[in-house]
Design a protein around this motif. Structure first.
Motif, PDB file in Angstrom:
ATOM      1  N   ASP A 265       0.831  -1.206   0.000  1.00 43.64           N
ATOM      2  CA  ASP A 265       0.000   0.000   0.000  1.00 43.64           C
ATOM      3  C   ASP A 265       0.868   1.258   0.000  1.00 43.64           C
ATOM      4  O   ASP A 265       0.505   2.278  -0.596  1.00 43.64           O
ATOM      5  CB  ASP A 265      -0.916   0.027   1.230  1.00 43.64           C
ATOM      6  CG  ASP A 265      -1.960  -1.080   1.206  1.00 43.64           C
ATOM      7  OD1 ASP A 265      -2.153  -1.694   0.143  1.00 43.64           O
ATOM      8  OD2 ASP A 265      -2.580  -1.330   2.265  1.00 43.64           O
ATOM      9  N   MET A 266       2.008   1.190   0.684  1.00 46.13           N
ATOM     10  CA  MET A 266       2.936   2.328   0.748  1.00 46.13           C
ATOM     11  C   MET A 266       3.730   2.493  -0.549  1.00 46.13           C
ATOM     12  O   MET A 266       4.428   3.494  -0.721  1.00 46.13           O
ATOM     13  CB  MET A 266       3.938   2.133   1.893  1.00 46.13           C
ATOM     14  CG  MET A 266       3.369   2.260   3.289  1.00 46.13           C
ATOM     15  SD  MET A 266       4.679   1.884   4.509  1.00 46.13           S
ATOM     16  CE  MET A 266       3.923   2.487   6.023  1.00 46.13           C
ATOM     17  N   ASN A 267       3.664   1.480  -1.438  1.00 46.55           N
ATOM     18  CA  ASN A 267       4.452   1.475  -2.678  1.00 46.55           C
ATOM     19  C   ASN A 267       5.949   1.509  -2.386  1.00 46.55           C
ATOM     20  O   ASN A 267       6.714   2.202  -3.063  1.00 46.55           O
ATOM     21  CB  ASN A 267       4.044   2.643  -3.582  1.00 46.55           C
ATOM     22  CG  ASN A 267       4.421   2.396  -5.031  1.00 46.55           C
ATOM     23  OD1 ASN A 267       4.445   1.255  -5.483  1.00 46.55           O
ATOM     24  ND2 ASN A 267       4.722   3.456  -5.757  1.00 46.55           N
ATOM     25  N   ARG A 268       6.354   0.724  -1.374  1.00 49.62           N
ATOM     26  CA  ARG A 268       7.763   0.713  -0.980  1.00 49.62           C
ATOM     27  C   ARG A 268       8.651  -0.053  -1.959  1.00 49.62           C
ATOM     28  O   ARG A 268       9.845   0.212  -2.046  1.00 49.62           O
ATOM     29  CB  ARG A 268       7.902   0.090   0.428  1.00 49.62           C
ATOM     30  CG  ARG A 268       7.437   0.982   1.554  1.00 49.62           C
ATOM     31  CD  ARG A 268       8.406   2.111   1.809  1.00 49.62           C
ATOM     32  NE  ARG A 268       9.676   1.641   2.366  1.00 49.62           N
ATOM     33  CZ  ARG A 268      10.775   2.389   2.420  1.00 49.62           C
ATOM     34  NH1 ARG A 268      10.792   3.603   1.912  1.00 49.62           N
ATOM     35  NH2 ARG A 268      11.881   1.915   2.965  1.00 49.62           N
ATOM     36  N   GLY A 269       8.102  -1.068  -2.616  1.00 50.07           N
ATOM     37  CA  GLY A 269       8.907  -1.781  -3.607  1.00 50.07           C
ATOM     38  C   GLY A 269       9.760  -2.894  -3.038  1.00 50.07           C
ATOM     39  O   GLY A 269      10.640  -3.415  -3.730  1.00 50.07           O
TER      40      GLY A 269
END
Length: 425
Positions: A265-269
């Motif tokens: 959800d945070m798009n941390r990868g």
């Protein structure tokens, strides 16, 4: 022309202020220690967290009320992230955007001549080998690149710092050589993400570290924050470069959440498993490593199970340093479109995580009692004594020392945040 500067935020921002001060002094300005003495007041802003934003907006308001006759300049991340708020807050202030600090002398001169100048946008100025007024003559902050490759859903800093721009290894080595020649004993490699270094130019972080450690002299290097997703393709070489005796055994690797769903959800990868692999790899090769990590508590989609996952991972990795941030919406971010979770729930989780942090730090530091450590003295303590760092970047306070000296000490006391030592005979 007398200039007073105040700086908020990270090591990178502190370096920006030191460069602005150096450029201003080179062009005839004088940096003074109080706003009362100044013709121009510069506030270099950070905007990463809501509490910091509040602190800065209060400070800008107070400066305008106290010194209405003095020229005011706002620099740093707020300029590019929230210009509309800044226009209302300080309509007569000049601006220097986060990537336009090289223009500080021209902006200050124009403002002194009655012109309202606002330098913003993502310039390509190289910040290497510029004049510098260090706040600590023993510590040099080396900005290795600016901007990032990430698109984290909660982060507004990337709107100010922009796309990645890595500085050439040859220039960075030259700046580090000059710092050592000037008497610096600690060089701090800093960036929004040091692991992203060179991904736009074909160079890489491990080669840069090796270049700087090859400089003659007695000094230590602290490598700043690395994003897990950008470290993996250079992991072995980075670990090898960390094994050099001139590099602190210190890894700053933000986790942000122990839940894979929240990381997505945070798009941390990166995943939790990938994060743990990196930490375990480092610790296998460098057993005395200190680990620093960051966690955001209360991301909008975080439920009790996700938070428990974070507690479990922190318990597993047992970090020496843990930076906890309570989530707040930031301007322009994707996550700000989601409803915030209940603030009492967020507060409770933050307190729970902080209790765990203190327990872990206390236990980790207790293990160092009665051991002998080599420390580097870099500062004088605000409450007396002198501040040193062990090879793993733990803070040690000793009563008497010569700043810049390497000392052998015995650790006599341990607390959650620092150690006390006495010089070995």
């Amino acid at each position: 022309m007398k200039i007073y500067m105040e700086t908020f935020g990270c090591t990178f921002n502190q370096a920006d202020s030191q460069i602005m001060a150096g450029l201003l002094e080179e062009t005839g300005g004088k940096i003074v220690k109080s706003p009362e003495e100044a013709d121009v007041i510069i506030i270099n802003t950070c905007y990463v967290k809501q509490p910091t934003e509040q602190k800065i907006t209060n400070r800008i308001g107070k400066m305008q009320a106290q010194f209405p006759q003095k020229k005011l300049l706002i620099a740093g991340c707020m300029v590019d992230i929230d210009p509309e708020k800044l226009k209302k807050l300080a309509p007569q202030a000049g601006w220097i955007g986060a990537r336009r600090i090289n223009s500080a002398p021209e902006v200050v001169e124009a403002v002194m001549n009655g012109h309202l100048v606002r330098e913003t946008g993502h310039g390509d100025d190289v910040k290497t080998c510029l004049p510098r007024k260090r706040s600590n003559p023993l510590v040099h902050i080396l900005q290795i690149c600016e901007g990032c490759l990430g698109k984290c859903s909660y982060c507004c800093t990337r709107f100010a710092r922009g796309r990645l721009q890595s500085y050439p290894v040859s220039l960075l080595r030259a700046e580090a050589e000059q710092a050592v020649a000037d008497g610096c004993v600690e060089i701090q490699l800093t960036a929004q993400d040091t692991a992203a270094y060179g991904k736009d130019t074909g160079e890489n972080l491990s080669d840069l570290i090796n270049q700087i450690t090859s400089i003659e002299g007695d000094f230590l290097i602290r490598v700043g924050m690395m994003h897990p997703k950008n470290i993996e393709d250079d992991l072995e070489a980075i670990i090898t470069s960390f094994k050099n005796e001139k590099v602190y055994n210190f890894l700053h690797l933000p986790l942000q959440s122990g839940s894979n769903q929240i990381l997505s959800d945070m798009n941390r990868g990166h995943t939790v498993e990938e994060y743990l692999d990196i930490v375990n790899h480092f610790r296998t090769e460098i057993p005395e490593l200190s680990l620093a990590t960051d966690v955001i508590v209360g991301y909008p989609t975080e439920d009790d199970d996700a938070f428990q996952d974070t507690l479990d991972v922190i318990q597993e990795i047992y970090p020496d340093f843990l930076h906890i941030s309570k989530y707040h919406h930031r301007p322009g971010t994707r996550s700000s479109l989601l409803p915030e979770i209940d603030h009492q729930t967020m507060k409770k989780r933050s307190r729970q995580l902080n209790d765990l942090k203190v327990d872990i730090a206390t236990a980790n530091n207790r293990k160092l009692r009665d051991t002998h450590q080599k420390i580097l003295i870099t500062d004088k303590g605000s409450k007396g004594g002198y501040i040193g760092r062990t090879n793993s970047y733990k803070t040690v306070v000793v009563e008497e020392a010569l700043p810049g000296a390497f000392l052998d000490v015995e650790i006599t006391h341990s607390l959650s945040t620092y150690l006390k030592g006495k010089i070995s005979k």
